[in-house]
Design a protein around this motif. Structure first.
Motif, PDB file in Angstrom:
ATOM      1  N   GLU A   1       0.990  -1.446  -0.083  1.00 19.63           N
ATOM      2  CA  GLU A   1       0.066  -0.040  -0.068  1.00 19.63           C
ATOM      3  C   GLU A   1       0.683   1.248   0.057  1.00 19.63           C
TER       4      GLU A   1
ATOM      5  N   ARG B   1       0.426   4.313  -2.668  1.00 18.75           N
ATOM      6  CA  ARG B   1       0.334   5.780  -2.376  1.00 18.75           C
ATOM      7  C   ARG B   1       1.175   6.721  -2.770  1.00 18.75           C
TER       8      ARG B   1
ATOM      9  N   TRP C   1      -7.499   8.493  -5.466  1.00 17.47           N
ATOM     10  CA  TRP C   1      -8.151   7.820  -4.357  1.00 17.47           C
ATOM     11  C   TRP C   1      -9.734   8.106  -4.577  1.00 17.47           C
ATOM     12  N   GLU C   2     -10.137   9.469  -4.834  1.00 23.57           N
ATOM     13  CA  GLU C   2     -11.627   9.628  -4.931  1.00 23.57           C
ATOM     14  C   GLU C   2     -12.164   8.783  -6.031  1.00 23.57           C
TER      15      GLU C   2
ATOM     16  N   PHE D   1     -10.667   5.489  -7.041  1.00 26.86           N
ATOM     17  CA  PHE D   1     -10.852   4.416  -6.278  1.00 26.86           C
ATOM     18  C   PHE D   1     -12.077   4.141  -5.504  1.00 26.86           C
ATOM     19  N   LYS D   2     -12.383   4.909  -4.718  1.00 27.29           N
ATOM     20  CA  LYS D   2     -13.761   5.038  -3.925  1.00 27.29           C
ATOM     21  C   LYS D   2     -14.923   4.768  -4.697  1.00 27.29           C
ATOM     22  N   TYR D   3     -14.869   5.807  -5.733  1.00 24.75           N
ATOM     23  CA  TYR D   3     -16.104   5.723  -6.619  1.00 24.75           C
ATOM     24  C   TYR D   3     -16.302   4.432  -7.353  1.00 24.75           C
TER      25      TYR D   3
ATOM     26  N   THR E   1     -15.128   1.261  -6.315  1.00 24.81           N
ATOM     27  CA  THR E   1     -15.329   0.421  -5.480  1.00 24.81           C
ATOM     28  C   THR E   1     -16.936   0.171  -4.951  1.00 24.81           C
ATOM     29  N   ALA E   2     -17.301   1.692  -4.845  1.00 25.26           N
ATOM     30  CA  ALA E   2     -18.567   1.799  -4.294  1.00 25.26           C
ATOM     31  C   ALA E   2     -19.710   1.304  -5.399  1.00 25.26           C
TER      32      ALA E   2
ATOM     33  N   SER F   1     -13.425  -4.644  -4.859  1.00 26.43           N
ATOM     34  CA  SER F   1     -12.326  -4.369  -4.411  1.00 26.43           C
ATOM     35  C   SER F   1     -11.337  -4.364  -5.561  1.00 26.43           C
TER      36      SER F   1
ATOM     37  N   LYS G   1      -4.869  -0.596  -8.910  1.00 26.86           N
ATOM     38  CA  LYS G   1      -4.889   0.776  -8.658  1.00 26.86           C
ATOM     39  C   LYS G   1      -3.475   1.390  -9.528  1.00 26.86           C
TER      40      LYS G   1
ATOM     41  N   ASN H   1     -17.928  13.409  -8.685  1.00 27.03           N
ATOM     42  CA  ASN H   1     -18.105  12.051  -8.827  1.00 27.03           C
ATOM     43  C   ASN H   1     -19.183  11.525  -9.714  1.00 27.03           C
TER      44      ASN H   1
END
Length: 205
Positions: free
Chosen positions: A4, A8, A16-17, A19-21, A23-24, A29, A35, A91
């Motif tokens: 990780e 980073r 990272w925004e 990535f979160k979108y 996965t959501a 994952s 990534k 988003n």
């Protein structure tokens, strides 16, 4: 998670925004290799207020994911009248689907309404990520479904709802629009005159 810190060092908050979108929306994952591939595929683009992501007559070569800011997609008819077909906020993805997928000249402008940061990808990068990252493939499929639903609802509202009903529906489904865009733009999006929307809003209050 093993590896990780390495991921980073390659990324910033914008990545990272995204990535979160992913996965959501996908419910899946992302591992570090996926990534890294995403980071290598996307490019961060910053636009100032009133700059254009796309202009009419150009071929739309990119799809953009908004990290910060807002956009409007609109056309101008022969009489100089504007029609806003879509707004973009954080988003959300922006592009001219027909121009992007068919490599044809766009009939739309996509203008930045605030200082905006986007992650952009071209068609070959999209295809690579769809083939290599299952979570991205599922997310992108869901995005396309949502676009079809959005377009269908827009057509239905235009054909079957009154101006007042369209406004109330907008407040219910997209309340942030009334806080981020001007009354004139909202009127243009709803297909009514600004003075008509003003009367509707006074009645609503």
């Amino acid at each position: 998670m093993r590896g990780e810190p390495t991921v980073r060092t390659l990324t910033g908050p914008a990545h990272w925004e995204l990535f979160k979108y992913i996965t959501a929306i996908s419910g899946m994952s992302l591992n570090n290799q996926q990534k890294t591939l995403i980071v290598e595929s996307v490019k961060l683009k910053k636009l100032r207020k009133r700059q254009y992501f796309l202009q009419e007559g150009d071929i739309c070569k990119y799809i953009g994911f908004i990290i910060k800011g807002s956009t409007r997609m609109f056309s101008i008819n022969e009489r100089g009248q504007e029609s806003i077909v879509a707004f973009g906020l954080e988003n959300t993805w922006i592009t001219d689907q027909a121009s992007f997928n068919q490599n044809e000249c766009s009939g739309y402008h996509i203008e930045v309404m605030e200082d905006t940061e986007l992650l952009i990808l071209n068609r070959s990068q999209i295809e690579l990520l769809i083939a290599s990252v299952p979570a991205f493939a599922r997310m992108f499929s869901e995005y396309q479904k949502q676009q079809l639903i959005y377009n269908q609802k827009r057509v239905n509202a235009a054909l079957s709802m009154t101006a007042e009903e369209r406004y109330y529906d907008l407040l219910k489904t997209q309340p942030q629009y009334s806080m981020r865009f001007s009354q004139n733009m909202l009127a243009c999006y709803l297909g009514v005159k600004p003075e008509t929307l003003s009367r509707i809003r006074k009645h609503h209050i």
